[in-house]
Design an enzyme around this catalytic site. Structure first.
Site, PDB file in Angstrom:
ATOM      1  N   LYS A 165       0.857  -1.191   0.000  1.00  0.00           N
ATOM      2  CA  LYS A 165       0.000   0.000   0.000  1.00  0.00           C
ATOM      3  C   LYS A 165       0.894   1.242   0.000  1.00  0.00           C
ATOM      4  O   LYS A 165       1.894   1.281   0.732  1.00  0.00           O
ATOM      5  CB  LYS A 165      -0.888  -0.034   1.248  1.00  0.00           C
TER       6      LYS A 165
ATOM      7  N   SER B 257      -9.731   1.338   2.513  1.00  0.00           N
ATOM      8  CA  SER B 257      -8.788   2.100   1.732  1.00  0.00           C
ATOM      9  C   SER B 257      -7.697   1.257   1.078  1.00  0.00           C
ATOM     10  O   SER B 257      -7.117   1.689   0.084  1.00  0.00           O
ATOM     11  CB  SER B 257      -8.132   3.179   2.596  1.00  0.00           C
TER      12      SER B 257
ATOM     13  N   SER C 101     -10.241  -0.938   6.743  1.00  0.00           N
ATOM     14  CA  SER C 101      -9.499  -0.718   5.496  1.00  0.00           C
ATOM     15  C   SER C 101      -8.691  -1.905   4.983  1.00  0.00           C
ATOM     16  O   SER C 101      -8.199  -1.866   3.859  1.00  0.00           O
ATOM     17  CB  SER C 101      -8.566   0.482   5.640  1.00  0.00           C
TER      18      SER C 101
END
Lengths: 466, 119
Positions: free
Chosen positions: A76, A151, A175
């Protein structure tokens, strides 16, 4: 399939690829060759990698003798990676080259895991769709009319699309688990404090938890072991011993007591009947499952929103455009909304009404879980109230993520570990549903036992059954 | 017992007009100033609306009884996490590294905008 008509090595699970490397059947270079081909083909449409590590293949070959075999992971883009562009999906950090490395990616490299590329996310991890990314949304590889969730949406999509062998994500309230559910992959959110936050672009410091997105429960357990553990650079990281998660994952569910929560919450008509059928699998494997009543998750939306906005307004104050990054005019709409709302709810005259009340209700959630865990080893609910949502749905919705993550926020604000695993695939849309298994603080072992036993006994994991 | 755990069924059917927190564009601009966020007139209207939407939802917390409940600011229960007062060189930046991402530097320093009026 690759050009020779054989199965692409990119579609292997992490463990299978690792075994083949250890046995000398394949080399790390073979994996990178196949993976590069998949990424080249799919990335233009899915928009998953924002930055590629051009040295990944080279690093993988050099590290193949280490425990993680030099294998490639999607990371990420909110983990700082030294001299590798790190944007948090915001143009504020468009050309930011961190001069230091996060603890998690440092540990990953030590164990022989390679950062293949930096994956898209909601800007600053604010959202549950990747639609707030200032580099465009990612698409759900299971069905490109739909969102991957967020996310950590790029990380989940990278796993689902075989554009990595596993991925790293972060969760503040949903997330990791929500995009895992929407993309039909496994998402492991550790106990708060189990994995170091050092070097991760901060969102809400009191709930941020780095974790793993993977193809199988065993893959997630294996990678978790190499990331977790005390870090002197993060004062909230725990000195508790890290469980040998891959080993305990094999212990089965015989004798475990499972509480089924949120069976009585409105609006779960699609996910709950299907989930109830799957809970019978756990009963047949020797666990006891019964309905349990938990504190209303609607209240967690409010607690989380207030606490998170407050912490965001403080954490994002550091982005001044002086030492690094562009100035504050580059913040997108969602970040602006959150920073300003946090500023408001923390300001004099309102802090008691909002922030202090929220932290008290947070205590009520923790107490409620403590009571439930006196009776049950783990708690299970659906991860998300529905399937993945269609593209465009989050735009202009001030609280899209908070509402989507309602079933996960209670455990997140309480610091508890959780894992989401696929429990159903809709044959018409090819979209998946995720089951959320929550354990007491520091007891990732319990949730992984349940997750692994269920995954092995059912047909819903697309890698185990391909 | 069970009922006390439940939010009112009208949870999301809030009525903006009955809210105690009506947010004006001027308030938004004031907050924007505090948060150092540049906001245009057009944006401030939309932000005021988003504020009201969010406050209407989080305002529901007022229905929960928190009398005598201690707040939770962190969940680990750790207290007074200390370390030896020694310089950790592996965490230090060289001057070059510290300046590597700065847009505006001069003689090895960060350049910042003047904030003190000359007069």
């Amino acid at each position: 399939m690759n050009h020779e008509g054989t199965m692409s090595l990119a579609s292997l699970t992490f463990r299978d690829a690792l075994d083949k490397i250890k046995r000398g059947e394949i080399s790390a270079a073979d994996v990178y060759r196949d993976l590069d081909q998949v990424v080249e083909e799919k990335n233009p449409e899915l928009n998953i990698y924002l930055t590629k590590n051009e040295k990944a293949g080279e690093q993988g070959a050099a590290m193949s003798g280490l425990p993680l075999g030099g294998l490639p992971l999607a990371v990420k883009d909110n983990f700082c990676t030294r001299n590798l562009r790190t944007t948090a999906s915001s143009t504020v950090l468009d050309d930011f080259l961190p001069q230091f490395e996060s603890t998690v990616t440092t540990r990953l490299a030590k164990a022989g895991g390679v950062v293949y590329g930096k994956a898209n996310l909601d800007a600053w991890a604010h959202g549950s769709s990747t639609e707030t990314s200032q580099y465009g949304r990612s698409l759900n590889p299971r069905n490109t009319d739909y969102l991957p969730g967020g996310s950590s949406g790029g990380s989940a999509a990278a796993v689902a699309a075989d554009m990595c062998l596993a991925a790293l994500g972060t969760e503040t309230a949903g997330s990791i688990r929500q995009p895992a559910a929407w993309c039909g992959v496994v998402g492991l959110k550790p106990t708060y404090g189990r994995v170091s936050r050092y070097g991760i672009v901060p969102m809400a410091s009191s709930t941020d938890s780095p974790g793993v997105l993977a193809k199988t429960v065993e893959d997630a357990a294996l990678i978790f072991e190499h990331l977790a553990g005390h870090d002197p650079k993060d004062a909230t990281s725990s000195t508790q011993e890290v469980p040998k998660l891959l080993e305990v994952a094999q212990q089965g569910v015989e004798g475990l007591k499972i509480g089924y929560i949120y069976h009585d919450i409105e609006g779960l008509d699609i996910v709950n009947p299907l989930l109830e059928k799957e809970l019978e699998v756990l009963t047949s494997l020797g666990a006891t499952v019964e309905k349990a009543s938990a504190f209303d998750p609607h209240h967690a939306i409010s607690v989380y929103t207030i606490v998170q906005r407050g912490e965001v307004s403080s954490n994002l104050a550091r982005f001044d455009g002086i030492r690094y990054g562009n100035d504050r005019s580059h913040f997108g709409d969602e970040a602006k909304r959150r920073i300003m709302l946090g500023t408001y709810t923390l300001s004099k005259g309102y802090a008691d009404q909002y922030y202090n009340t929220a932290q008290k209700v947070r205590t009520l959630f923790i107490q409620d879980f403590e009571e439930l865990f006196k009776k049950y080893d783990v708690l299970i609910s659906a991860t998300s109230p529905n399937y993945a949502k269609a593209i465009g749905v989050s735009e202009g919705a001030a609280m899209f993520g908070e509402l989507e993550d309602m079933l996960l926020e209670p455990s997140s604000i309480s610091g508890l570990p959780g894992i989401s695993i696929p429990y159903y695939r809709n044959p018409e849309t090819n979209l998946y549903l995720g089951m959320n298994i929550v354990a007491p603080m520091w007891r990732e072992d319990l949730m992984v036992r349940v997750a692994n036993a269920y995954e092995k006994a059912t047909k819903w994991n697309s890698w185990r059954n391909s | 017992m069970l009922d006390s755990k439940r939010a009112p069924s009208s949870f999301f059917l809030y009525n903006k007009e009955t809210m105690s927190n009506k947010i004006t564009s001027d308030q938004v601009k004031h907050i924007a100033g505090l948060a150092n966020i540049p906001v245009t007139d057009q944006e401030s209207g939309a932000l005021a609306e988003a504020f009201e939407d969010t406050l209407a939802v989080v305002g529901q917390l007022q229905s929960v009884s928190v009398e005598g409940v201690e707040p939770t600011h962190q969940v680990t229960g750790f207290e007074n996490v200390l370390r030896e007062d020694v310089v950790e060189e592996d965490r230090m930046f060289s001057q070059e590294e510290a300046l590597a991402n700065a847009k505006n530097t001069h003689d090895g320093f960060f350049v910042v905008e003047r904030i003190i009026d000359e007069s």
